[in-house]
Motif scaffolding. Structure first.
Motif: not given
Length: 292
Positions: A198, A200, A202, A207-210, A241-242
């Protein structure tokens, strides 16, 4: 002379009177007998009339009883006919029910056969995967089965550097071993799932964990396709993701457990259903042969 004639006449009259009294007595006696006979005949007649009346009443009762018996007999015949019809329908329905049960039993047997074949494929797959990956660290690679599905979970420290989706060279050996097992299993397909912790992330590429989880999954899929010739039609790339963690993410060790890539090996559902349908069709044919 006149006196003699008078005496003669008187004697005649007396003589005639005596004969009439005797005759009268006889007639009276005869009349009495006749009357007795008449009385006896009347008594007998009355008795006969009474017997006749009783006989007629009995005859009427018997006729009514016969009519009732005939009606009852007709009702019984009708009921018997209905019962025969019902019995015939009941027998037919029972036969159909038995045939249906027999068909269902065969279908259940074929379904169990299909499930057994699937379980056999799963067992063989797990055995081969564990044997092939036995030289790897158990903490980095896990092979298990959950609800009939085979999971190969590979730690991200073996596959990727932190925050990257580029596969490390040493990870290709592991992916190659998995590919060698699944490439010949034409009756299975698999999905590659990327999982992160979890924390973060960037940067210019992610862009993110997705994004990171999906990009790591697609990296594995491309490697399987490009370098190990796995049919891309059998693969799916997915990012989780997380949001499906194994541990709490409260410690570095727990976060390391959550960063992983899973290869989910599944029997091809269309082939599995075909196995079931084939079994059902075979069951119907056998049921039809049994009915003939």
């Amino acid at each position: 002379m006149k006196r003699i004639m008078l005496l003669s006449a008187t004697a005649a009259i007396l003589l005639t009177g005596c004969v009439s009294n005797k005759k009268y007595a006889e007639l009276e006696a005869e009349q009495q007998r006749t009357q007795d006979l008449l009385n006896t005949a009347t008594v007998k007649l009355n008795a006969c009339l009474a017997d006749e009346a009783a006989a007629r009443a009995r005859l009427s009762a018997l006729k009514e009883e016969v009519a009732n018996l005939r009606k009852s007999n007709n009702d019984l015949i009708s009921t018997q006919g209905n019962l025969t019809t019902l019995s015939a329908k009941g027998a037919e329905n029972l036969e159909k029910s038995l045939e249906s049960l027999k068909e269902k039993d065969l279908q259940i047997t074929r379904l169990q056969d299909a499930l057994t074949r699937k379980d056999s494929v799963t067992l063989a797959l797990v055995t081969n995967l564990k044997r092939s990956l036995s030289d790897q660290n158990d903490e980095d690679i896990e092979v298990n089965v959950e609800k009939g599905v085979v999971f190969v979970s590979i730690s991200d420290k073996l596959l990727f550097k932190s925050g990257s989706y580029t596969i490390q060279p040493r990870a290709k050996e592991v992916i190659g071993k998995v590919a060698k097992i699944v490439i010949d299993k034409k009756d299975v397909e698999f999905m590659v799932e990327g999982h992160t912790d979890n924390v973060p992330i960037t940067n210019n590429c992610v862009r993110d964990n997705w994004d990171l989880s999906v990009l790591r999954a697609t990296s594995i899929v491309r490697l399987l396709q490009d370098e190990f010739d796995v049919d891309p039609g059998r693969m799916t790339a997915a990012g989780r993701s997380e949001f499906v963690p194994l541990a709490s993410n409260d410690t570095a060790a727990d976060r390391a457990k959550n960063r992983r890539t899973r290869i989910v090996v599944l029997p091809k559902l269309d082939q599995f259903y075909e196995m079931i349908e084939e079994g059902m069709e075979e069951a119907k044919q056998k049921s039809g042969e049994g009915g003939n």
